[in-house]
Design an enzyme around this catalytic site. Structure first.
Site, PDB file in Angstrom:
ATOM      1  CE  LYS A  13      36.529  41.960  52.951  1.00 46.98           C
ATOM      2  NZ  LYS A  13      37.311  42.668  53.192  1.00 46.98           N
ATOM      3  NE  ARG A  88      32.954  47.431  51.861  1.00 44.86           N
ATOM      4  CZ  ARG A  88      33.867  46.341  50.936  1.00 44.86           C
ATOM      5  NH1 ARG A  88      33.300  45.666  50.525  1.00 44.86           N
ATOM      6  NH2 ARG A  88      35.134  46.797  50.938  1.00 44.86           N
ATOM      7  NE  ARG A 127      43.781  43.475  47.579  1.00 47.59           N
ATOM      8  CZ  ARG A 127      43.669  43.655  47.759  1.00 47.59           C
ATOM      9  NH1 ARG A 127      42.787  42.581  48.869  1.00 47.59           N
ATOM     10  NH2 ARG A 127      42.462  44.187  47.798  1.00 47.59           N
ATOM     11  NE  ARG A 160      51.234  45.449  40.810  1.00 49.78           N
ATOM     12  CZ  ARG A 160      52.218  44.739  41.788  1.00 49.78           C
ATOM     13  NH1 ARG A 160      51.361  45.278  43.140  1.00 49.78           N
ATOM     14  NH2 ARG A 160      53.005  44.021  41.383  1.00 49.78           N
ATOM     15  NE  ARG A 172      39.524  49.841  48.911  1.00 47.02           N
ATOM     16  CZ  ARG A 172      40.524  49.000  48.222  1.00 47.02           C
ATOM     17  NH1 ARG A 172      41.402  49.370  47.618  1.00 47.02           N
ATOM     18  NH2 ARG A 172      39.968  47.449  48.898  1.00 47.02           N
TER      19      ARG A 172
END
Ligand code: AMP
Length: 216
Positions: A13, A88, A127, A160, A172
């Site tokens: 996203k 959400r 990531r 991070r 999550r």
């Protein structure tokens, strides 16, 4: 044009929202980024949400609606915006609808980015981002052109996210399936939903999103 990018953590996203900001001049509204800034600044909201975010749970709808109402009212959103990480929950989606309707605005398109659960843990745990400008990278999929140097600003320090650890990613993901996925039928009924294959390479996903927006 006002858009929502919907999908699980790690589906891309943020990467796609950044591209839409550059190519279409849309304001990029990442509620995760807003909350992380609030935590870093130690503000009232930041203190309230820190522990919830560290666990990988969802922040309360009241806090989120207040935050987004304020942000959407800012001048840069007048030319259109892309929501990344919001709504959400059904309560958030309904609140957003009411808020936009009152302002004579609406959501034009919701793009679901589909990715297999198995791929997400690897994607999220690889990531990292530039500590200076926030540009996003990935150990495997999006390395800086020169190792250790940010392509965007030349920064040499990277960070991070605490909640990108494999255990937290599972919480999550569970929150996504239980609370966010039910929004898909909500938007489908309104005729604004399109889906793209988030397993494809970044540029291909971008092209699919562009095609979905041309039909909006
Ligand atoms: P993200 O960067 O979108 O993955 O968001 C990071 C974390 O911020 C999430 O795991 C939640 O704890 C919180 N968060 C972000 N957006 C929302 C939202 N719309 N509703 C509830 N919690 C959120």
């Amino acid at each position: 044009m006002n858009l929502i990018l919907l999908g699980p953590p790690g589906c891309g996203k943020g990467t796609q929202a950044e591209t839409l900001r550059e190519s279409r001049g849309l304001a990029w509204l990442s509620t995760g980024d807003m909350l992380r800034s609030a935590v870093a600044s130690g503000s009232r909201i930041g203190r309230k949400v820190k522990a919830v975010m560290e666990r990988g749970d969802l922040v309360s709808d009241d806090v989120m609606l207040e935050m987004i109402a304020e942000r959407i009212g800012e001048p840069d959103c007048g030319q259109g915006f892309v929501l990344d990480g919001f709504p959400r929950t059904t309560v958030q989606a309904e609140g957003l609808d009411r808020m936009l309707e009152a302002a004579g605005r609406r959501i034009d398109r919701v793009v679901e980015i589909r990715v297999d659960d198995d791929a997400l843990v690897e994607r999220v745990s690889g990531r990292f981002s530039c500590a200076a400008c926030g540009a996003g990278y990935h150990d495997r999929f999006r390395r800086p052109k020169k190792d250790g140097v940010c392509d965007n600003c030349g920064g040499t320090e990277f960070t991070r996210r605490d909640d990108d650890r494999a255990e937290t990613v599972k919480t999550r993901l569970a929150a996504y399936h239980e609370r966010t996925e039910p929004l898909l039928p909500y938007f489908r009924e309104r005729g604004v939903l399109a889906a793209v294959d988030g397993m494809a390479p970044i540029d291909e996903v971008r092209r699919e999103i562009d095609a979905a927006l041309r039909k909006a």
